[in-house]
Scaffold this motif. Structure first.
Motif, PDB file in Angstrom:
ATOM      1  N   PRO A  79       0.908  -1.196  -0.142  1.00 11.15           N
ATOM      2  CA  PRO A  79       0.186   0.153  -0.333  1.00 11.15           C
ATOM      3  C   PRO A  79       0.671   1.715   0.338  1.00 11.15           C
ATOM      4  N   TYR A  80       0.160   2.694   0.099  1.00  8.13           N
ATOM      5  CA  TYR A  80       1.283   3.712  -0.256  1.00  8.13           C
ATOM      6  C   TYR A  80      -0.197   4.911  -0.048  1.00  8.13           C
ATOM      7  N   ASN A  81       0.492   5.977   0.511  1.00  6.65           N
ATOM      8  CA  ASN A  81      -0.320   7.150   0.853  1.00  6.65           C
ATOM      9  C   ASN A  81      -0.586   8.009  -0.797  1.00  6.65           C
ATOM     10  N   PRO A  82      -2.456   7.878  -0.776  1.00  8.44           N
ATOM     11  CA  PRO A  82      -2.979   8.596  -1.937  1.00  8.44           C
ATOM     12  C   PRO A  82      -2.332   9.908  -1.781  1.00  8.44           C
ATOM     13  N   PHE A  83      -2.405  10.864  -1.114  1.00 10.26           N
ATOM     14  CA  PHE A  83      -2.003  12.067  -1.211  1.00 10.26           C
ATOM     15  C   PHE A  83      -0.770  12.537  -1.633  1.00 10.26           C
ATOM     16  N   LYS A  84       0.159  11.295  -0.846  1.00 10.74           N
ATOM     17  CA  LYS A  84       1.649  12.302  -1.457  1.00 10.74           C
ATOM     18  C   LYS A  84       1.217  11.176  -3.135  1.00 10.74           C
ATOM     19  N   ALA A  85       1.263  10.542  -3.600  1.00 12.36           N
ATOM     20  CA  ALA A  85       0.495  10.084  -4.590  1.00 12.36           C
ATOM     21  C   ALA A  85      -0.304  11.605  -5.450  1.00 12.36           C
ATOM     22  N   ASP A  86      -1.401  11.929  -4.855  1.00 10.94           N
ATOM     23  CA  ASP A  86      -1.537  13.624  -5.902  1.00 10.94           C
ATOM     24  C   ASP A  86       0.299  14.003  -6.150  1.00 10.94           C
ATOM     25  N   THR A  87       0.623  14.480  -4.415  1.00  9.43           N
ATOM     26  CA  THR A  87       1.804  15.698  -4.744  1.00  9.43           C
ATOM     27  C   THR A  87       2.478  14.966  -6.121  1.00  9.43           C
ATOM     28  N   TYR A  88       3.263  14.088  -5.900  1.00  6.88           N
ATOM     29  CA  TYR A  88       3.944  13.374  -7.230  1.00  6.88           C
ATOM     30  C   TYR A  88       3.456  14.042  -8.432  1.00  6.88           C
TER      31      TYR A  88
END
Length: 207
Positions: A79-88
């Motif tokens: 799993p990963y943090n979706p908001f960190k993915a949005d930031t990228y």
């Protein structure tokens, strides 16, 4: 973009360079003359909504759906943090628009890198710095949303008061756009009221 003030007469749904789909007469206003223009993020069809009581650090996602396949989390297991993915992904959009050599492949086969409108990075270095920070390979090293907003608020606002030119704009193009009010997209002339308003800048004061 909310074009209601830029193009008061609206555009045809199938022929957006016309008002009614038939007439070649197209009246528009320069975005700068009706500033500020409102922009929106759209197309949230694969977005997810999380309970407000769930803290950011507790959010985990397994979904690997998205157009930007360069996201490092997609190449990792677990799993990963979706908001960190949005930031990228948003940071990557910034870098693509600024054309700093970080244009990366998209998952859409029809995607054309050449279609990205590249602007001169001169004077836009703060955005390049922000984009690089947002696209850090390590999700934990990416800035949080409050940190991004703070960075934007502290930017020198004078940089937003000058026009940014595309590299392919020649000196002739710049002259036509600045002083002849030519639209480089389809060569039309803006609203007459705008021409008068712009011309008044070069007239001596009334006696």
């Amino acid at each position: 973009m909310d074009g209601s003030r830029v193009i008061p007469c609206g555009t045809h749904f199938a022929r957006p360079h016309t008002h009614d789909g038939l007439s070649k007469t197209f009246k528009w206003r320069q975005r700068w003359s009706v500033r500020p223009v409102q922009y929106y993020y759209i197309d949230f069809d694969i977005s997810r909504r999380y309970p407000p009581e769930l803290k950011d650090v507790d959010l985990k996602e397994m979904n690997r759906t998205g157009q930007d396949r360069t996201l490092p989390e997609f190449k990792m297991s677990g799993p990963y943090n979706p908001f960190k993915a949005d930031t990228y992904q948003l940071g990557n959009v910034i870098l693509k628009l600024l054309a700093v050599g970080l244009v990366l492949a998209s998952c859409r086969k029809s995607f054309d890198v050449g279609s990205i409108q590249a602007y001169h990075p001169e004077g836009l270095e703060p955005f390049i710095t922000l984009g690089k920070a947002m696209t850090n390979t390590n999700p934990n090293d990416r800035p949080s949303l409050p940190e991004i907003l703070k960075y934007l608020d502290e930017m020198d606002k004078r940089m937003f008061k000058r026009r940014i030119w595309k590299p392919q704009d020649s000196s002739v193009d710049k002259f036509k756009i600045t002083y002849c009010w030519c639209n480089p997209l389809f060569g039309s002339i803006p609203n007459t009221d705008d021409i008068i308003k712009q011309t008044e800048r070069f007239l001596p004061p009334a006696m």
